[in-house]
Design a protein around this motif. Structure first.
Motif, PDB file in Angstrom:
ATOM      1  N   GLY A  10     -15.800   7.157 -13.205  1.00  0.00           N
ATOM      2  CA  GLY A  10     -15.245   8.463 -12.864  1.00  0.00           C
ATOM      3  C   GLY A  10     -15.433   8.918 -11.428  1.00  0.00           C
ATOM      4  O   GLY A  10     -15.059  10.032 -11.089  1.00  0.00           O
ATOM      5  N   THR A  11     -16.013   8.083 -10.565  1.00  0.00           N
ATOM      6  CA  THR A  11     -16.195   8.490  -9.171  1.00  0.00           C
ATOM      7  C   THR A  11     -14.849   8.555  -8.460  1.00  0.00           C
ATOM      8  O   THR A  11     -13.898   7.875  -8.844  1.00  0.00           O
ATOM      9  N   LYS A  12     -14.787   9.389  -7.423  1.00  0.00           N
ATOM     10  CA  LYS A  12     -13.544   9.542  -6.667  1.00  0.00           C
ATOM     11  C   LYS A  12     -13.695   8.942  -5.284  1.00  0.00           C
ATOM     12  O   LYS A  12     -14.791   8.860  -4.746  1.00  0.00           O
ATOM     13  N   LEU A  13     -12.556   8.551  -4.715  1.00  0.00           N
ATOM     14  CA  LEU A  13     -12.541   7.895  -3.422  1.00  0.00           C
ATOM     15  C   LEU A  13     -11.214   8.199  -2.740  1.00  0.00           C
ATOM     16  O   LEU A  13     -10.162   8.168  -3.382  1.00  0.00           O
ATOM     17  N   ASN A  14     -11.258   8.535  -1.461  1.00  0.00           N
ATOM     18  CA  ASN A  14     -10.039   8.695  -0.671  1.00  0.00           C
ATOM     19  C   ASN A  14      -9.889   7.458   0.194  1.00  0.00           C
ATOM     20  O   ASN A  14     -10.813   7.074   0.900  1.00  0.00           O
ATOM     21  N   GLU A  15      -8.728   6.849   0.129  1.00  0.00           N
ATOM     22  CA  GLU A  15      -8.507   5.588   0.834  1.00  0.00           C
ATOM     23  C   GLU A  15      -7.142   5.618   1.516  1.00  0.00           C
ATOM     24  O   GLU A  15      -6.193   6.204   1.001  1.00  0.00           O
ATOM     25  N   ARG A  16      -7.070   4.969   2.678  1.00  0.00           N
ATOM     26  CA  ARG A  16      -5.795   4.831   3.390  1.00  0.00           C
ATOM     27  C   ARG A  16      -5.272   3.419   3.189  1.00  0.00           C
ATOM     28  O   ARG A  16      -6.000   2.447   3.361  1.00  0.00           O
ATOM     29  N   PHE A  17      -4.002   3.330   2.830  1.00  0.00           N
ATOM     30  CA  PHE A  17      -3.360   2.031   2.664  1.00  0.00           C
ATOM     31  C   PHE A  17      -2.157   1.960   3.595  1.00  0.00           C
ATOM     32  O   PHE A  17      -1.269   2.803   3.531  1.00  0.00           O
ATOM     33  N   ARG A  18      -2.133   0.959   4.452  1.00  0.00           N
ATOM     34  CA  ARG A  18      -0.980   0.737   5.332  1.00  0.00           C
ATOM     35  C   ARG A  18       0.062  -0.067   4.561  1.00  0.00           C
ATOM     36  O   ARG A  18      -0.247  -0.739   3.583  1.00  0.00           O
ATOM     37  N   GLY A  35       2.296  10.740  14.782  1.00  0.00           N
ATOM     38  CA  GLY A  35       3.142  10.549  15.963  1.00  0.00           C
ATOM     39  C   GLY A  35       2.834   9.252  16.681  1.00  0.00           C
ATOM     40  O   GLY A  35       3.704   8.627  17.270  1.00  0.00           O
ATOM     41  N   LYS A  36       1.594   8.845  16.624  1.00  0.00           N
ATOM     42  CA  LYS A  36       1.186   7.614  17.285  1.00  0.00           C
ATOM     43  C   LYS A  36       0.604   6.682  16.226  1.00  0.00           C
ATOM     44  O   LYS A  36      -0.209   7.084  15.416  1.00  0.00           O
ATOM     45  N   GLY A  37       1.017   5.457  16.209  1.00  0.00           N
ATOM     46  CA  GLY A  37       0.503   4.504  15.228  1.00  0.00           C
ATOM     47  C   GLY A  37       1.430   4.387  14.028  1.00  0.00           C
ATOM     48  O   GLY A  37       2.429   5.088  13.909  1.00  0.00           O
ATOM     49  N   GLY A  38       1.054   3.499  13.129  1.00  0.00           N
ATOM     50  CA  GLY A  38       1.891   3.238  11.959  1.00  0.00           C
ATOM     51  C   GLY A  38       1.646   4.219  10.826  1.00  0.00           C
ATOM     52  O   GLY A  38       0.604   4.865  10.746  1.00  0.00           O
ATOM     53  N   GLY A  78       0.795  -1.222   0.000  1.00  0.00           N
ATOM     54  CA  GLY A  78       0.000   0.000   0.000  1.00  0.00           C
ATOM     55  C   GLY A  78       0.825   1.269   0.000  1.00  0.00           C
ATOM     56  O   GLY A  78       0.401   2.294  -0.526  1.00  0.00           O
ATOM     57  N   ASN A  79       2.029   1.218   0.585  1.00  0.00           N
ATOM     58  CA  ASN A  79       2.865   2.421   0.618  1.00  0.00           C
ATOM     59  C   ASN A  79       3.644   2.626  -0.681  1.00  0.00           C
ATOM     60  O   ASN A  79       4.343   3.617  -0.830  1.00  0.00           O
TER      61      ASN A  79
END
Length: 188
Positions: free
Chosen positions: A49-57, A33-36, A6-7
């Motif tokens: 064409g839809t947009k999405l914000n996602e977090r990947f570890r 500061g805290k967490g990965g 993901g990074n």
């Protein structure tokens, strides 16, 4: 298709996520500061064409998709369809005007375009960055507006309106940016 962490997602990467094809528009690595640490990714769906914000570890893996790029030549327009020809196999491909969008007005006979294919299905098209067009109408120059950079409206042969410098007149050929739909310079 390759699995990536993901990074490792970067802008322009096409990934498979939640059962759809998404292109990474913007990425931002966040180290709280805290967490990965995680990668905040703005995704755009290639199909609708839809947009999405996602977090990947970094521990998460996603499937990176490789798109096939093929060169096509624009042949003609028929009703709501645009007809292209594969330059290798000479097969014809019909695409709906909506697929190309507003930039369809810039297509010219014989123009080379690149079509992005996924499993032999077109999902995107790239036109040349710049095209040369003739101005059909241009407003006259207003005297006394030379102190600051001023632009005037002009209509191109394809009906698109752009802003041009005051020295450009009707009948002149100019180069237009097809992505921004803006004047670039006079054609030679």
């Amino acid at each position: 298709m390759a699995k990536i962490n993901g990074n490792e997602i970067r802008p322009g990467y096409v990934i498979e996520h939640d059962g759809g094809l998404w292109v990474a528009v913007r990425t931002n690595t966040v180290k709280p500061g805290k967490g990965g640490a995680y990668n905040q990714v703005e995704l755009k769906n290639l199909i609708n064409g839809t947009k999405l914000n996602e977090r990947f570890r970094s521990a998460e893996t996603v499937e990176q998709i490789r798109l096939d790029l093929k060169d096509f030549s624009f042949l003609y327009e028929q009703d709501d369809a645009l007809v292209f020809m594969d330059t290798q196999s000479y097969e014809q491909l019909e695409l709906n005007k909506d697929f190309v969008g507003d930039r369809a007005a810039f297509l010219q006979d014989g123009m080379m375009v690149t079509v992005q294919l996924y499993e032999e299905r077109p999902i995107g098209i790239s036109l040349p960055d710049q095209v040369t067009l003739t101005i059909t109408e241009a407003d006259p120059v207003v005297k006394g507006q030379t102190a600051a950079a001023s632009y005037k409206p002009a209509v191109l042969k394809n009906g698109i309106r752009v802003l041009v410098p005051p020295f450009i007149g009707a009948g002149e050929r100019i180069i237009v940016d097809t992505n921004e739909i803006t004047y670039v310079r006079r054609a030679d």
